[in-house]
Motif scaffolding. Structure first.
Motif, PDB file in Angstrom:
ATOM      1  N   GLN A   1       0.817  -1.021   0.011  1.00  0.00           N
ATOM      2  CA  GLN A   1       0.014   0.097   0.223  1.00  0.00           C
ATOM      3  C   GLN A   1       1.085   1.243  -0.042  1.00  0.00           C
ATOM      4  OE1 GLN A   1      -3.676   0.925   2.701  1.00  0.00           O
ATOM      5  NE2 GLN A   1      -1.730   1.667   3.896  1.00  0.00           N
ATOM      6  N   LEU A   2       0.551   2.211  -0.940  1.00  0.00           N
ATOM      7  CA  LEU A   2       1.386   3.601  -1.050  1.00  0.00           C
ATOM      8  C   LEU A   2       0.391   4.590  -0.216  1.00  0.00           C
ATOM      9  CD1 LEU A   2       2.656   1.615  -3.043  1.00  0.00           C
ATOM     10  CD2 LEU A   2       3.369   3.668  -4.135  1.00  0.00           C
ATOM     11  N   VAL A   3       1.163   5.457   0.468  1.00  0.00           N
ATOM     12  CA  VAL A   3       0.165   6.564   0.996  1.00  0.00           C
ATOM     13  C   VAL A   3       1.371   7.549   1.057  1.00  0.00           C
ATOM     14  CG1 VAL A   3      -0.796   7.538   3.099  1.00  0.00           C
ATOM     15  CG2 VAL A   3      -1.279   5.211   2.421  1.00  0.00           C
ATOM     16  N   SER A   4       0.944   8.907   0.673  1.00  0.00           N
ATOM     17  CA  SER A   4       1.587  10.064   0.446  1.00  0.00           C
ATOM     18  C   SER A   4       1.073  11.300   0.909  1.00  0.00           C
ATOM     19  CB  SER A   4       2.635  10.068  -0.715  1.00  0.00           C
ATOM     20  OG  SER A   4       3.235  11.251  -0.910  1.00  0.00           O
ATOM     21  N   PRO A   5       1.379  11.726   1.949  1.00  0.00           N
ATOM     22  CA  PRO A   5       1.172  13.488   2.009  1.00  0.00           C
ATOM     23  C   PRO A   5       2.183  14.017   1.312  1.00  0.00           C
ATOM     24  CG  PRO A   5       2.619  12.710   4.003  1.00  0.00           C
ATOM     25  CD  PRO A   5       2.177  11.366   2.897  1.00  0.00           C
TER      26      PRO A   5
END
Length: 201
Positions: free
Chosen positions: A97-101
């Motif tokens: 899973q990729l999350v990015s602010p």
């Protein structure tokens, strides 16, 4: 240097040009869906299902020339997919899973005064959080810190309040090719398309 510092520096760098002329401003709330590309597809093994939320500020620095600047910050998520048993022979056995602010500054250009078409391009800054799905122990894959990206897009203005856009963003995450090679994981350059709806306050 964190993202808030980068946003502040970007804002201050625009002030001299903006103070020299009469300007209009818009606060923009944006949201849309993502399609994974490149290393993002390799990591997630999922094409669609992600989303992107942003809030931004639009400076009409040179309205006669159709040029402005869009300073924005947001939150992006691309969920991990499932790798079926009959595909494990050719694909990574794990998904991520990729999350990015993220934050960025787009140059906004309206090429035709009579048409509601807008073109955008500019740098973006991401802090990727990559987590292995169903991992035993620590799921985080490291490689965090501010990573540089670039976004290009085209938009259509339905009214003064509503517009839509299609954007392509290319970033970095890991660049050390001397580590053990894993497809999509190292080196890794996440990329994605986003279809966004924008509300101009």
């Amino acid at each position: 240097m964190n993202i808030r510092t980068l946003i502040a520096i970007g804002s201050l760098s625009l002030l001299p040009a903006l103070q020299a002329q009469e300007t209009k401003t818009n606060i923009i709330a944006s949201g849309g869906l993502t399609w994974t590309q490149g290393s993002s597809r390799d990591l997630t093994q999922k094409a669609v299902g992600g989303y992107n939320l942003e809030v931004g500020y639009l400076y009409h620095a040179e309205e006669d020339l159709g040029v402005g600047f869009h300073l924005y910050a947001g939150w992006l998520k691309m969920p991990a997919g499932n790798v079926s048993a009959n595909r494990r022979a050719t694909l990574p056995s794990s998904t991520y899973q990729l999350v990015s602010p993220h934050a960025g500054l787009d140059v906004v250009y309206k090429p035709f005064a009579s048409l509601p078409i807008v073109l955008t391009t500019g740098p973006s800054f991401h802090v990727w959080q990559v987590d292995e799905k169903d991992a035993v122990g620590d799921s985080k894959q490291g490689g965090q810190g501010i990573k540089l990206g670039w976004r290009v897009g085209a938009g259509y203005e339905f009214s003064k309040s509503w517009s839509v856009s299609l954007n392509y963003t290319f970033t970095e995450w890991r660049s050390n090719s001397e580590l053990e090679y894993v497809e999509g994981l190292n080196p890794s350059r996440p990329a994605y398309f986003t279809v966004m709806a924008h509300y101009h306050f």
